[in-house]
Write a protein that holds these residues in place. Structure first.
Motif, short mmCIF file in Angstrom:
data_model
loop_
_atom_site.label_atom_id
_atom_site.label_comp_id
_atom_site.label_asym_id
_atom_site.label_seq_id
_atom_site.Cartn_x
_atom_site.Cartn_y
_atom_site.Cartn_z
N GLU A 1 1.00 5.47 0.24
CA GLU A 1 0.17 6.48 0.70
C GLU A 1 1.04 7.77 0.64
OE1 GLU A 1 -0.98 5.26 4.49
OE2 GLU A 1 -2.72 4.35 3.70
N VAL B 1 0.77 -1.15 -0.03
CA VAL B 1 -0.01 0.12 -0.05
C VAL B 1 0.95 1.11 0.04
CG1 VAL B 1 -1.61 1.36 1.10
CG2 VAL B 1 -1.98 -1.20 1.10
N GLY C 1 -4.05 2.88 -4.07
CA GLY C 1 -2.83 2.69 -3.90
C GLY C 1 -2.10 1.38 -3.67
N ARG C 2 -3.05 0.19 -3.98
CA ARG C 2 -2.67 -1.29 -3.40
C ARG C 2 -2.05 -2.00 -4.84
NH1 ARG C 2 -6.35 -3.12 0.91
NH2 ARG C 2 -5.88 -5.06 -0.04
N TYR D 1 6.23 8.91 -1.45
CA TYR D 1 4.87 7.86 -0.95
C TYR D 1 5.57 7.04 0.26
CZ TYR D 1 2.43 8.85 -5.07
OH TYR D 1 1.57 9.68 -6.05
N ALA E 1 -1.67 4.80 -6.88
CA ALA E 1 -1.65 5.86 -6.07
C ALA E 1 -1.67 6.95 -6.82
CB ALA E 1 -0.79 6.03 -5.02
N GLU E 2 -0.85 7.07 -7.90
CA GLU E 2 -0.76 8.22 -8.87
C GLU E 2 -2.13 8.44 -9.71
OE1 GLU E 2 2.81 7.44 -10.96
OE2 GLU E 2 3.61 8.96 -9.86
N ALA F 1 1.99 -0.32 -6.52
CA ALA F 1 0.97 0.45 -5.48
C ALA F 1 1.27 1.88 -5.83
CB ALA F 1 1.58 0.08 -4.22
N VAL F 2 2.54 2.23 -6.33
CA VAL F 2 2.70 3.67 -6.65
C VAL F 2 1.83 4.12 -7.71
CG1 VAL F 2 4.58 5.52 -7.24
CG2 VAL F 2 4.86 3.93 -5.38
#
Length: 133
Positions: free
Chosen positions: A40, A38, A74-75, A123, A68-69, A64-65
């Motif tokens: 964040e 994850v 973001g998983r 992140y 998130a973007e 994940a990144v």
């Protein structure tokens, strides 16, 4: 065909089939709840640039990144541990990725998490088991 030749051919085929099974089987082994990486957003600080990480070598962290973007949760994709520790010996895991990042960039790791940066955003990436927070 002679008996000894037939037995040698059968033995070779069994060894080849066994090796193929060891390569394919672990990806199908699943035990317990899956793990996810994850990512964040975090405060500015030391971080590994995600563009320096290969998506083939670090699929969980980069996945994940990327999630998130894109505005998602973001998983990363899930990773299941195998029963009896068999799978971990034969497959790539997010634990391998975190270990490699910690060894190569110790200043970008803290409290079980690694810090990565992408497009100016830092992140905090950590491994979380589904159902745990």
């Amino acid at each position: 065909m002679r008996r000894i030749t037939r037995n040698v051919v059968i033995a070779i085929l069994l060894v080849v089939a066994g090796l193929l099974a060891l390569g394919a089987l672990p990806s199908y082994l699943r035990s317990g709840a899956p793990y996810h990486v994850v990512a964040e957003p975090a405060d500015p600080g030391q971080a590994v640039n995600v563009t320096s990480l290969s998506a083939r070598r670090y699929p969980y962290v980069t996945g994940a990144v990327a999630a998130a973007e894109s505005g998602a949760a973001g998983r990363s994709d899930p990773y299941w541990k195998g029963p009896f520790g068999l799978k971990e010996s034969f497959t790539h895991s997010p634990f391998d990725e975190f270990s490699a990042i910690r060894q190569q960039h110790p200043d970008a790791a803290a409290d079980g998490a690694v810090f990565v940066a992408s497009n100016g955003t830092r992140y905090r990436a950590e491994i979380v088991r589904e159902g745990e927070t």
